[in-house]
Design an enzyme around this catalytic site. Structure first.
Site, short mmCIF file in Angstrom:
data_model
loop_
_atom_site.label_atom_id
_atom_site.label_comp_id
_atom_site.label_asym_id
_atom_site.label_seq_id
_atom_site.Cartn_x
_atom_site.Cartn_y
_atom_site.Cartn_z
N GLY A 102 0.82 -1.20 0.00
CA GLY A 102 0.00 0.00 0.00
C GLY A 102 0.86 1.26 0.00
O GLY A 102 2.03 1.24 -0.40
N GLY A 104 2.33 3.07 2.29
CA GLY A 104 3.59 3.05 3.03
C GLY A 104 4.67 2.29 2.28
O GLY A 104 5.81 2.74 2.15
N ASP A 127 -8.91 -0.99 0.83
CA ASP A 127 -9.76 0.20 0.93
C ASP A 127 -9.92 0.94 -0.39
O ASP A 127 -10.75 1.83 -0.49
CB ASP A 127 -9.17 1.17 1.96
CG ASP A 127 -9.30 0.64 3.38
OD1 ASP A 127 -9.97 -0.38 3.57
OD2 ASP A 127 -8.72 1.26 4.29
N MET A 169 -14.87 -1.85 6.55
CA MET A 169 -13.53 -1.27 6.53
C MET A 169 -13.54 0.09 5.84
O MET A 169 -14.44 0.40 5.06
CB MET A 169 -12.57 -2.21 5.82
CG MET A 169 -12.22 -3.43 6.67
SD MET A 169 -10.85 -4.38 5.95
CE MET A 169 -11.55 -4.80 4.37
N GLY A 170 -12.50 0.84 6.05
CA GLY A 170 -12.35 2.16 5.44
C GLY A 170 -11.92 3.18 6.49
O GLY A 170 -12.75 3.92 6.98
#
Lengths: 341, 341, 341, 341
Positions: A102, A104, A127, A169-170
């Site tokens: 992702g 990072g 997400d 999620m989110g």
């Protein structure tokens, strides 16, 4: 070429399909050789590897998780850094790295690439919050799982004339809530991008109930109430003066019940959204991304990640994907909100 | 405005989500009034209608099929034609029509629009063979169902060391075969767009078996063998001199067995691919298309159909969607074929 | 005969199949007439009814929830009681009642039957805790949903080398935990019937991890820790001195992490276990029970409920089903526990 | 003890769960040692083995197929026979055999046991046609898959006002048809045990259509028409005078259309019914049977197979399970048929 491959950050359905797509095409078409780096950047920094050939990727595209393991290790922390990465790559004979992760992960990859390390990225976020790609793999599966769960919640809501709150999620963006809410006919969708008052939520719930529907409220985990609606929010404490433990779904369910008089129950879908067999959509997308990543390596497209644009796989510089989260635009929210009333 | 709505041609998962999206937003946001036309153009020509309001579309977005019914009636045949359509629309007070259908439907809609009838189209084809839209609803569901079926076939193939042949939909194009084959790790994908010899098929099957895999061959119903591979094809007869009845899957299974010596079984997935609960992807897409169709009606965008481009819904003239089938391009086939070997 | 039908207590997948089975056979075979009583006993006490004929039960056997609605109203509370029930039955011309519900419902039904009201019962409990029947409908569906969720949790656990804790339904008995845990290969199953120390739980978790497995712990919501393992349990308070809110899963996850050093995450499956499309097993069972209930009414078997014994449907007196919960016997727990180590 | 394990005959969902249950408990609780015999009796006769320990059975209970492979080899044919079996067992140090298979397998096992070979059996038949056990594993999964397929077929049937014919497994018995037909609300269920005329079938179909339902006919592959209904049956030829190729579903669909005037389509579910992830019910049943088989070996219960009776696992002599097929009794068929009208 010998390619090191790693998966980093939270897992997402489709990781194994990326790995398989890359290895199959890399070996048979390009003659590359692969080595698995265990648990993300940790495997690189610690030279912790596993064999990664045709045999290891047999039949894995339909398995959730990642055969390489994953972690949130940052390659610049501890004994890591450019020198250590270079050292390990030399030691293991690794010519290039495919990093699947992702924001990072891609930020770290960019920093390493800027220092001369040869890396190609594959974007991964359940997400769907990464810019520069229409969708990320894992998102479709998560939306499908959440939608199926809500189909179930609706029937029990109907039977008891209850309002059901489903937390999905989110953390920073509301894509899963938006899509699963739209797919399941939610009467309210609450996302981090949109301030929504308890008054408005209660109005939607009451309106649905008045039409004989059991109200369904879908809320992304990152949604927050205005402090005026949440008497304890300023202090980060709950009604008992303790640090908040439960999620936003469990927070708003009693507030809805209080304001509307309609019995309300919350369900937090949690980890089931990110595990298990990926949807066909995600398997195809992930496989194509894995294959394209190997093509990018073969072409020496360092510092780029593969991405979906319409129905095509393209490559974009890391920089383009970083910096800004892909949030739900106002127009998409407004479109969905027209169905609440 | 009073809007007549019809669904025409083969059914596809998502039809009801289109209808619901259109009616909900049409009534509550635009103040339109809807009337259902039964069984496609037949309902229009015969003025056979059903009420179509908020109540009728309750909870239908997760149901397969179409509450309006469908048929393959052509509005220009029999007592139909522009005059009859105009007459019925006047009689029923219908200001505009939303026609949901495939190429035949849209071609008829274009002809009616050219004659001054006010129509907006919504593209529908499980096969995904319509140009001018990235995907059509129903396709994702069909691919998902086919993929799940192949996941099942593979385990029984493995247990018996058999080659499994799965015939999927796709009379003129191979999209379902391409995606479900890629998702399920097929060792050969046979599509109408690509000539493939029995020799090549047998080579892929043998290669998979030699690596210890139970070969999986995915074939679109519209795939045909060269006559040199199929001794009876020229006459349209089978080995017994009778008109061919079974599908292409049943035809090639014994040919594979004969050439490779590997026991081979065919399964024809058939109608299960187009029925039942739509995937979340298709529900979202279909709902958005239905909403956009009403917007197009409200804007007077006659002679246009709604379409998906990347993540956005746009409108395009009927003409743009007609004329050429959206076939699987060579690059996408080559991409998939790299995984066969 | 005119038969009033009601569903009472928590909903369970299969309720609609019972209703449909009873109505179809009651009308076409026995010539009975049905009337729906809304929201359990409330509909009877308040004479709140709905039509219940062939048309109302069309296609409902695959729908979760109950078209009759349900509630936890007790027929002896408020304005209820034998006289009121008799009065309403006379008023509505109801000759007999089919009551579908759990232990509370059946206990009330017994009391009414003892007073001369003509009632036949259909046992309903997702938890499978009713004696005198091998299984209750809804249980199989709940186990299947829980098992699929755990299949998903396992892949994410594997990817992160985490211990996953899944909390399933089962307030007083551990049947859902036992079956879903066994089906998903859990390394520990914690049920109300069995005292299990944190030491034992940690030992199982550590043992699984030492074999390279991501530990899966399945816990029934009604499981409790010994007070020595749970420093706050005596006071019903949590570590912050507040009344406990979260479930047992969220309580033990940090305790496992603390004792084993393995990162641990809890997921509470919650309401998704009791909603949505019933499994085929439950549809068949529920349909047969509904049909058998009508046969019992026709035979005047008042005060009895229908039940599954092996593959046959039988009837048993209410008394036989009441009084003792059907708990998981020691032998079944021991059998499952042999697989933990 | 060293136990040889084999799976024989057609595969069934749950085979791997039997193997895993047996190996886990055999190793950890009883201290046995396992050896896998490849592809059924063939592996025994040819001493073709594979390691079968804890590592090999990791995570397999949710996989379809069988890791041991299977075939229809008869241990008495070719170089087989009691002497050869004894010789191989001695050579490999095998003390006892667990044979998992259907009637043929158990008959062979009985013959070997009668000659002194130490064998315990585990019954396996997707068709559920084995006496002496309430259910066999695999059956529940097959019924569930068939039911989900029919749910899909019904929506497409409704959309087109078509009669849908679904052919399911069941060569000699109609259990899968009975259960899946009941679960999906079929309007006719045709099984080998019951003679049903085309006139009766057409009457059911017409009756359903007259009530506005799209008729669903479920037919077991082993169902046969009376010769008076099937003009070509006597000669085993079809309408073109050729040997029949298609299944019974494809045979009766046009006959239904001819008699009722209702457009009719057939779908043959085929191999997807026996592959893939087993249902939770089948995983629990199979795991328990595997464990019980090891207990039987430990106790020296040669010549017996494990079986499900109500909720308990018992053992019964081979003889009890053989000889008579477990057919659908008249009462169960009559029960289902009451719902057709």
């Amino acid at each position: 070429m010998r390619i090191g491959m790693l998966t980093s950050g939270g897992d997402a359905p489709g990781l194994n399909a990326v790995i398989r797509g890359a290895v199959l095409i890399g070996q048979t078409v390009h003659g590359h050789d692969f080595i698995g780096l265990r648990d993300g950047w940790r495997g690189l920094i610690e030279a912790d590897t596993m064999p990664l050939g045709r045999n290891e990727v047999k039949g894995i595209s339909k398995q959730g998780g990642t055969i390489l393991g994953t972690s949130r290790t940052n390659p610049f922390e501890g004994r890591g850094g450019v020198d250590r990465v270079t050292e390990v790559m030399t030691e293991l004979g690794i010519d290039a790295i495919i990093a699947i992760g992702g924001e990072g992960t891609l930020a770290a990859a960019k920093r390493l690439t800027d220092a001369g390390i040869r890396i190609v990225g594959v974007p991964k976020t359940v997400d769907n919050d990464l810019d520069a790609t229409d969708y990320t793999f894992g998102f479709d599966t998560a939306v499908q799982i959440a939608t199926e769960a809500m189909d179930r919640l609706r029937t029990t809501g109907d039977a008891h004339s209850r309002c059901m709150v489903a937390e999905v999620m989110g953390r920073h963006v509301g894509w899963i809530a938006l899509h699963s809410g739209m797919a399941s006919g939610a009467h309210a969708i609450l996302i981090p991008e949109q301030r929504t008052s308890m008054e408005q939520i209660a109005a939607w719930v009451t309106s649905a109930a008045s039409r004989g529907r059991a109200p369904l409220v879908v809320v992304a985990e990152g949604f927050t109430l205005d402090s005026m609606d949440d008497p304890h929010s300023e202090r980060g404490l709950d009604a008992f003066g303790r640090p908040r433990l439960g999620g936003i779904g469990e927070l708003i369910a009693p507030l809805i019940e209080e304001r509307t008089g309609i019995e309300t129950r919350a369900t937090t879908l949690g980890h089931i959204q990110r595990g298990g067999t990926p949807s066909a959509f995600d398997r195809v997308l992930a496989t194509r991304l894995g294959m394209a990543a190997v093509n990018a390596v073969t072409n020496g497209d360092w510092g780029r990640m593969v991405a979906l644009r319409s129905t095509e796989i393209v490559t974009v510089p890391f920089a383009e994907a970083l910096g800004t989260l892909k949030t739900v635009p106002q127009s998409r929210y407004d479109e969905a909100a027209m169905l609440f009333g």
